[in-house]
Write a protein that holds these residues in place. Structure first.
Motif, mmCIF file in Angstrom:
data_model
loop_
_atom_site.group_PDB
_atom_site.id
_atom_site.type_symbol
_atom_site.label_atom_id
_atom_site.label_comp_id
_atom_site.label_asym_id
_atom_site.label_seq_id
_atom_site.Cartn_x
_atom_site.Cartn_y
_atom_site.Cartn_z
ATOM 1 N N THR A 29 0.906 -1.257 0.016
ATOM 2 C CA THR A 29 0.046 0.110 0.081
ATOM 3 C C THR A 29 0.856 1.382 -0.063
ATOM 4 O O THR A 29 0.356 2.469 -0.051
ATOM 5 C CB THR A 29 -0.961 0.131 1.204
ATOM 6 O OG1 THR A 29 0.032 -0.164 2.504
ATOM 7 C CG2 THR A 29 -2.036 -1.157 1.164
ATOM 8 N N LEU A 31 2.354 2.530 2.362
ATOM 9 C CA LEU A 31 2.455 3.120 3.567
ATOM 10 C C LEU A 31 3.884 3.172 4.191
ATOM 11 O O LEU A 31 4.326 2.117 4.025
ATOM 12 C CB LEU A 31 1.327 2.684 4.496
ATOM 13 C CG LEU A 31 -0.056 3.021 4.220
ATOM 14 C CD1 LEU A 31 -0.955 2.260 5.338
ATOM 15 C CD2 LEU A 31 -0.443 4.425 4.223
ATOM 16 N N GLN A 35 3.315 3.712 10.176
ATOM 17 C CA GLN A 35 1.763 3.938 9.763
ATOM 18 C C GLN A 35 1.213 2.774 9.895
ATOM 19 O O GLN A 35 -0.139 2.535 10.101
ATOM 20 C CB GLN A 35 1.546 4.799 8.429
ATOM 21 C CG GLN A 35 0.384 5.346 8.323
ATOM 22 C CD GLN A 35 0.182 6.744 7.354
ATOM 23 O OE1 GLN A 35 1.044 6.788 6.745
ATOM 24 N NE2 GLN A 35 -0.891 7.510 7.421
ATOM 25 N N ALA A 36 1.674 1.745 8.848
ATOM 26 C CA ALA A 36 0.892 0.190 8.870
ATOM 27 C C ALA A 36 0.820 -0.277 10.093
ATOM 28 O O ALA A 36 -0.125 -0.644 10.555
ATOM 29 C CB ALA A 36 1.910 -0.380 7.916
ATOM 30 N N LEU A 39 -2.210 1.245 12.184
ATOM 31 C CA LEU A 39 -3.295 0.708 11.337
ATOM 32 C C LEU A 39 -3.507 -0.429 12.201
ATOM 33 O O LEU A 39 -4.773 -0.981 12.523
ATOM 34 C CB LEU A 39 -3.432 0.748 10.096
ATOM 35 C CG LEU A 39 -3.649 1.862 9.216
ATOM 36 C CD1 LEU A 39 -3.373 1.600 7.735
ATOM 37 C CD2 LEU A 39 -4.891 2.226 9.564
ATOM 38 N N GLU A 51 -6.191 -3.252 4.429
ATOM 39 C CA GLU A 51 -5.751 -2.603 2.992
ATOM 40 C C GLU A 51 -6.656 -1.551 2.626
ATOM 41 O O GLU A 51 -6.373 -0.889 1.981
ATOM 42 C CB GLU A 51 -5.630 -3.828 2.077
ATOM 43 C CG GLU A 51 -5.178 -3.623 0.584
ATOM 44 C CD GLU A 51 -4.836 -4.870 -0.177
ATOM 45 O OE1 GLU A 51 -5.132 -4.467 -1.421
ATOM 46 O OE2 GLU A 51 -4.502 -5.725 0.234
ATOM 47 N N ALA A 54 -5.952 1.450 4.388
ATOM 48 C CA ALA A 54 -4.473 2.006 3.965
ATOM 49 C C ALA A 54 -4.895 2.683 2.525
ATOM 50 O O ALA A 54 -4.466 3.731 2.349
ATOM 51 C CB ALA A 54 -3.702 0.982 3.763
ATOM 52 N N ASN A 58 -4.227 6.698 1.639
ATOM 53 C CA ASN A 58 -3.318 7.061 0.209
ATOM 54 C C ASN A 58 -4.242 7.933 -0.453
ATOM 55 O O ASN A 58 -3.743 8.994 -1.124
ATOM 56 C CB ASN A 58 -2.772 5.900 -0.347
ATOM 57 C CG ASN A 58 -1.532 5.382 0.251
ATOM 58 O OD1 ASN A 58 -1.221 5.845 1.055
ATOM 59 N ND2 ASN A 58 -1.369 4.155 -0.028
#
Length: 61
Positions: A29, A31, A35-36, A39, A51, A54, A58
């Motif tokens: 994604t 990211l 940040q991932a 999440l 997903e 994300a 974006n």
């Protein structure tokens, strides 16, 4: 006497964070890994949901 259950923060799900899942989410994604990881921590470890979230992040950038 203070209840121990009252000390638990129930606002976020308790999720075991899998580093492999975080790396995969970040790679697929675009990211940043930080940040991932956030999440996953906030929303659980359902790959489809992560997903989707994300991609929405974006799209707003």
């Amino acid at each position: 006497m203070k209840d121990k259950a009252a000390d638990i923060d129930h606002t976020l799900p308790q999720v075991a964070i899998d580093d492999r899942q975080v790396r995969q989410l970040a790679a697929t994604t675009d990211l940043p890994s930080r940040q991932a990881r956030e999440l996953v921590r906030r929303h659980g470890n359902d790959p489809r949901k992560l997903e989707e979230l994300a991609k929405s992040i974006n799209a707003t950038d």
